[in-house]
Design an enzyme around this catalytic site. Structure first.
Site, PDB file in Angstrom:
ATOM      1  N   CYS A 110     -21.953  -6.161   0.382  1.00 40.41           N
ATOM      2  CA  CYS A 110     -21.346  -5.127   1.203  1.00 40.41           C
ATOM      3  C   CYS A 110     -20.136  -5.739   1.880  1.00 40.41           C
ATOM      4  O   CYS A 110     -20.034  -6.938   2.029  1.00 40.41           O
ATOM      5  CB  CYS A 110     -22.317  -4.588   2.245  1.00 40.41           C
ATOM      6  SG  CYS A 110     -22.921  -5.832   3.393  1.00 40.41           S
ATOM      7  N   THR A 124       0.834  -1.208   0.000  1.00 39.41           N
ATOM      8  CA  THR A 124       0.000   0.000   0.000  1.00 39.41           C
ATOM      9  C   THR A 124       0.865   1.253   0.000  1.00 39.41           C
ATOM     10  O   THR A 124       0.604   2.205  -0.746  1.00 39.41           O
ATOM     11  CB  THR A 124      -0.936  -0.005   1.222  1.00 39.41           C
ATOM     12  OG1 THR A 124      -1.828  -1.115   1.124  1.00 39.41           O
ATOM     13  CG2 THR A 124      -1.740   1.285   1.300  1.00 39.41           C
TER      14      THR A 124
END
Length: 383
Positions: free
Chosen positions: A325, A74
């Protein structure tokens, strides 16, 4: 549940490769000192760091001085995007990216927009493949500073046309950043890029190690405060034992990649074939041919993805769900939305070097009953 658990989420984090464990233990004994210092223990640590950098560069076919180690994949993605934009601020303030980039890239893009920049999102087709005509037009527009393209979809496995996208960028004079987190250690990354990032725990290295490559001649400026470590690209003392372990795993995974692809691809193809044949109202998504060899994704209508994930976990199957979700955002997968495919009841299966045919067969045998039970609980009948 008497069967041993089956871990099917290597796309998130592959199990630690045995050579990584061995390398880390050795480096903890000999690589704990600060490699920037001058005493003997530090010089030994520096030797280990230089050797790891050279080995990783050899695997990626780049120069050692083009490669830096970061605290994570990341962090590498953030630095790639923000540094690439900062280095090209005189050329413009637009970032072009595909609609299916990893959230790390999209979060960096949002930071750029908040700071006054602009972005252009390029669509993909129903298989998750980049629209090359739209991409070529986008990168050729005035004011484009950087283009970003994931090498292979982390959610559906579709390989992206990196070489063709790179040629369009080259013709427009725009550097290309490639997020290769899912590809490195599994499949070759096509040439033509200017900046690349990767993540060690995807190929069987330890978490907390990323790779950032900035090719010579690329305008790139660190988005961090000044620090002279890692060629000024990444601040802070590197986690040397983890880096040594990560590179050992990278070399091993790359050496094993062809054989592992030949072993895992038929298992993935069996999942792609059997699941829609045994479970009603299922859509298998992603390109059926041009894809990563270890990853398959499907969506089940009338089933909540999170409920299906937990039901599978109770039966000993660790899988990922990016549909309906997620626990953190309560939003459907942006990748599946961009593809225009079913996002409800989405499950991603990603195999690894320890995955077995028996695990896959057990999964295929149990999935129909699990889905049927969840649909019955939801009051869906007659399927």
């Amino acid at each position: 549940m008497n069967q041993p658990p089956a871990y099917f989420d290597a796309a998130a984090a592959a199990p630690l490769h045995p050579v990584a464990r061995q390398a880390m233990l050795a480096a903890l004994e000999d690589g704990w000192a600060d490699p920037a210092k001058l005493y003997s223990q530090a010089r030994r640590a520096r030797q280990l760091l230089d050797a790891a950098r050279a080995a990783a560069a050899e695997v990626l076919r780049v120069r050692p001085d083009e490669l830096s180690f970061t605290p994570s994949g990341t962090a590498a993605a953030h630095a790639a995007v923000l540094g690439g934009l900062a280095g090209r601020r005189r050329a413009g303030s637009t970032l072009v990216h595909s609609a299916i980039e990893h959230s790390a890239v999209l979060h960096a893009a949002q930071r750029h927009v908040t700071a006054g920049g602009t972005t252009t999102s390029v669509p993909v087709d129903r298989a998750g493949r980049l629209d090359l005509d739209a991409w070529s037009a986008a990168v050729a527009a005035p004011g484009v500073a950087l283009a970003a393209l994931i090498s292979a979809s982390h959610e559906v496995g579709t390989l992206q046309p990196v070489a063709e996208a790179a040629r369009a960028c080259d013709a427009a004079g725009v550097p290309l950043y490639v997020d290769a987190a899912q590809s490195v250690g599994r499949v070759p990354v096509p040439e033509g890029w200017s900046v690349l990032s990767a993540s060690a725990h995807k190929w069987g290295g330890p978490p907390g190690v990323g790779i950032l490559v900035v090719r010579k001649g690329t305008r790139w400026e660190s988005p961090y405060p000044a620090d002279d470590r890692e060629a000024g690209r990444v601040p802070g003392v590197p986690n040397l034992p983890a880096i040594v372990a990560a590179v050992a795993a990278l070399r091993a995974a790359t050496a094993e990649a062809e054989a592992e692809a030949a072993r895992l691809a038929p298992l993935v193809e069996r999942i792609r074939t059997v699941v829609p044949a045994t479970v009603p109202d299922v859509e298998v998504v992603g390109d059926p041919v041009d894809r990563l060899p270890h990853l398959v994704t499907f969506s089940c209508l009338y089933v909540d993805g999170e409920a299906l994930l937990h039901a599978l976990d109770r039966r000993g199957f660790a899988v990922s769900s990016g549909s309906s979700c997620t626990s953190s955002t309560l939003r459907p997968s942006h990748v599946l939305e961009a593809m225009g495919v079913l996002s409800h009841g989405n499950i991603r299966i990603s195999l690894h070097r320890d995955s077995t045919e028996a695990e896959v067969e057990r999964f295929l045998a149990e999935l129909p009953g699990i889905v049927a039970a969840l649909r019955a609980e939801a009051g869906v009948v007659g399927l």
